[in-house]
Design a protein around this motif. Structure first.
Motif, PDB file in Angstrom:
ATOM      1  N   SER A  95     -11.807 -33.638 -12.114  1.00  0.00           N
ATOM      2  CA  SER A  95     -12.886 -32.916 -12.800  1.00  0.00           C
ATOM      3  C   SER A  95     -12.555 -31.434 -12.898  1.00  0.00           C
ATOM      4  N   SER A  96     -13.217 -30.777 -13.829  1.00  0.00           N
ATOM      5  CA  SER A  96     -13.011 -29.336 -14.000  1.00  0.00           C
ATOM      6  C   SER A  96     -13.507 -28.575 -12.767  1.00  0.00           C
TER       7      SER A  96
ATOM      8  N   GLU B 243      -6.428 -20.007 -12.918  1.00  0.00           N
ATOM      9  CA  GLU B 243      -5.217 -19.952 -13.740  1.00  0.00           C
ATOM     10  C   GLU B 243      -4.648 -21.342 -14.019  1.00  0.00           C
ATOM     11  N   ALA B 244      -5.477 -22.334 -13.995  1.00  0.00           N
ATOM     12  CA  ALA B 244      -4.989 -23.702 -14.138  1.00  0.00           C
ATOM     13  C   ALA B 244      -4.253 -23.912 -15.462  1.00  0.00           C
ATOM     14  N   GLN B 245      -4.787 -23.342 -16.559  1.00  0.00           N
ATOM     15  CA  GLN B 245      -4.156 -23.541 -17.866  1.00  0.00           C
ATOM     16  C   GLN B 245      -2.777 -22.880 -17.895  1.00  0.00           C
ATOM     17  N   HIS B 246      -2.679 -21.711 -17.316  1.00  0.00           N
ATOM     18  CA  HIS B 246      -1.398 -21.003 -17.267  1.00  0.00           C
ATOM     19  C   HIS B 246      -0.377 -21.782 -16.424  1.00  0.00           C
ATOM     20  N   ILE B 247      -0.828 -22.294 -15.288  1.00  0.00           N
ATOM     21  CA  ILE B 247       0.072 -23.039 -14.400  1.00  0.00           C
ATOM     22  C   ILE B 247       0.523 -24.332 -15.071  1.00  0.00           C
TER      23      ILE B 247
ATOM     24  N   LYS C 297      -3.008 -33.420 -19.967  1.00  0.00           N
ATOM     25  CA  LYS C 297      -4.394 -33.821 -19.685  1.00  0.00           C
ATOM     26  C   LYS C 297      -5.143 -32.685 -18.985  1.00  0.00           C
ATOM     27  N   LEU C 298      -4.442 -31.969 -18.083  1.00  0.00           N
ATOM     28  CA  LEU C 298      -5.063 -30.835 -17.394  1.00  0.00           C
ATOM     29  C   LEU C 298      -5.380 -29.720 -18.390  1.00  0.00           C
TER      30      LEU C 298
ATOM     31  N   GLU D 221      -9.166 -28.226 -19.235  1.00  0.00           N
ATOM     32  CA  GLU D 221      -9.529 -26.815 -19.143  1.00  0.00           C
ATOM     33  C   GLU D 221     -10.109 -26.315 -20.466  1.00  0.00           C
ATOM     34  N   ARG D 222      -9.560 -26.759 -21.585  1.00  0.00           N
ATOM     35  CA  ARG D 222     -10.011 -26.265 -22.888  1.00  0.00           C
ATOM     36  C   ARG D 222     -11.389 -26.780 -23.269  1.00  0.00           C
ATOM     37  N   THR D 223     -11.721 -27.969 -22.752  1.00  0.00           N
ATOM     38  CA  THR D 223     -13.011 -28.560 -23.120  1.00  0.00           C
ATOM     39  C   THR D 223     -14.101 -28.264 -22.103  1.00  0.00           C
TER      40      THR D 223
END
Length: 534
Positions: free
Chosen positions: A438-439, A448-452, A526-527, A531-533
């Motif tokens: 889950s988010s 920074e999950a999207q960056h990682i 998927k991650l 994050e985007r949604t």
């Protein structure tokens, strides 16, 4: 090679000095073909080594029985002999349906299949005692005619009274041999009117000492402490005491290796051999297998049956290894021995009289070692792959067709797991099904999950198909330094979460090597979407 054995009846045993003085056992040589040989005035006497495992199918095979079978199998293979399975099913009232077939199934599963058996047949069958009744009756009649046995007409009520009276006076119950004194005309009269009867063997004083393979010289004046034993019951079936010597003789058994609980009965059996004019085999009585606290291994312990170990994913090699490791009879006492090594290291002179204390808490460690050995063997590993495929299908209803993937998982986890079943537990579910995260879980670790995730995807593009633990470990440390505020520890937590949905498990690098670049990329895509949604 020399064995501690008794010599043939015409030879005096060769005394072999023991450290510290004294002689416990005599020595007899086996030639290269595994034949016993000793010198007599008539020249060398030789006989093929033939041993037997003779359980009763009144229950399923348990660890104590497996150990007895194992020592017999090893002895036969060490000296080029034959291992016989004979089922002693004369106690018809106590037979357990399916037990006879299961005993042979379990011996085959354990990797110690008999050379001759009810299923395989052989030159001296049948191998079920219930199919040999005429032979026992003929032998019993021979004993009666020679005066070594007699018909007993005592009722069950009288025998029970004798037993109660003995117990009341603090004595060991025994038959009083009343019917051995009946006159011939009395016997004929009772038989003529169809009186129920059994046949008893006439015990005589003056038993000769015998030399046991393990316990050394023994002498037990059985006639002084026991009443005459029944050899044929009223239903026409033999008792163990008669059937086992008849079968051992006709099956040309050279060595009887059985539990030490039968040691005291051997004098009785030797009297029967002498009465029939037969040469007895060499006897070796194995010390008992007991729990680690010294208590008796009981069939009421549900976990001692071999089928339960098979069901729980215990490897046969591990079971054989632990049952010999806790005992004696081998040149070394190390973990990880397979059957061929047990055979090569077997040394009968090292079997002691001490009970073998079995610590089943160590079984997972034995299984871990033997599982690793199987994974490292290419052919055995292929079998493990197919086994694991079936387990995955049963637990997750997923068909994993990529055998190379499963093989890679096995090699990465070898030395860490004790059974294949562990790999289908929730701790390893990420290997077979994609995790759900889950988010909120992600946000609790880093912003920074999207960056990682983008960094990991770029890393997979650079790495290509060949991922190694060492290189990935270095790459992940460099990757963590490209974040603004997320510490290395939290980067690893995020990667573990995205890969497995878990907080613990193998190293992140190992998870990535197991899954491979394509699956890693899928999970981090998927991650990114998560994050985007969010």
């Amino acid at each position: 090679m020399s064995l501690w054995l008794r010599s043939c009846q015409r030879c005096q045993p060769t005394r072999v000095p023991r450290p510290g003085g004294g002689n416990r056992r005599g020595a007899l040589r086996l030639d290269a073909a595994g034949r016993r040989s000793c010198s007599t005035a008539q020249g060398p006497v030789q006989a093929e080594v033939r041993v037997r495992f003779a359980p009763s199918p009144t229950g399923f095979l348990h660890l104590g029985g497996l150990r007895t079978a194992l020592y017999n199998y090893i002895f036969a293979k060490k000296y080029g002999g034959a291992f016989i399975l004979r089922l002693e099913d004369t106690d018809q009232s106590r037979l357990v349906p399916g037990a006879a077939e299961s005993i042979e199934d379990m011996l085959e599963w354990a990797g110690i299949p008999p050379d001759e058996s009810p299923r395989r047949g052989g030159p001296v069958g049948p191998y079920l005692q219930s199919q040999r009744l005429d032979l026992y009756r003929q032998t019993a009649q021979q004993l009666v005619e020679s005066g070594h046995a007699y018909c007993c007409f005592c009722s069950a009520q009288r025998l029970e009274l004798l037993k109660k009276e003995a117990l009341r006076s603090g004595q060991t119950p025994r038959y009083d041999n009343r019917c051995r004194h009946l006159r011939a005309d009395q016997v004929h009269e009772k038989l003529a009117r169809g009186a129920p009867h059994v046949i008893r063997f006439r015990l005589e004083a003056g038993i000769e000492p015998f030399q046991d393979l393990i316990f050394g010289w023994n002498r037990h004046e059985v006639a002084q402490v026991e009443g005459d034993p029944v050899v044929i019951k009223a239903d026409g079936f033999p008792t163990y005491h008669l059937a086992n010597i008849v079968d051992d003789h006709h099956m040309r058994v050279s060595h009887v290796l059985r539990g030490s609980e039968w040691l005291i009965s051997t004098a009785k059996h030797l009297l029967m051999y002498r009465a029939l004019g037969w040469k007895p085999p060499t006897f070796g009585h194995l010390p008992l297998l007991m729990n680690k606290d010294g208590s008796k291994l009981s069939k009421r312990q549900g976990d001692i049956f071999v089928q339960s170990f098979q069901r729980d994913g215990v490897l046969p090699d591990a079971l054989l290894d632990i049952t010999t490791n806790c005992g004696s009879g081998f040149n070394t006492n190390r973990m990880g021995r397979r059957i061929d090594e047990l055979i090569s290291e077997f040394n009968p002179s090292k079997i002691t009289t001490h009970s073998a204390l079995l610590d089943l808490e160590k079984l997972p460690e034995f299984n871990r070692i033997h599982l690793q050995l199987r994974i490292e063997d290419e052919d055995q590993c292929t079998l493990l792959v197919k086994d694991l495929q079936e387990r995955i299908q049963q637990v997750y209803e997923e068909e994993i067709q990529d055998e190379d993937y499963i093989r890679r998982v096995l090699h990465l986890r070898k030395g860490h797991i004790s059974s294949l079943q562990e790999l289908v537990s929730p701790n390893y579910s990420y290997l077979w099904v994609r995790p759900s995260i889950s988010s909120q879980q992600v946000a609790a670790l880093t912003a920074e999950a999207q960056h990682i995730a983008s960094l990991v995807l770029k890393l997979m593009e650079v790495q290509g198909e060949q991922l190694t633990l060492d290189q990935l470990s270095k790459d992940l440390k460099r990757l963590s330094k490209q974040t603004k505020a997320t510490k290395y520890r939290d980067v690893m937590k995020l990667l573990r979460l995205a890969l497995s949905g878990l907080q613990q498990g193998p190293s992140v690098a190992e998870m990535m090597v197991s899954l491979g670049p394509a699956e890693i990329s899928h999970r981090f895509q998927k991650l990114l979407l998560l994050e985007r949604t969010s």
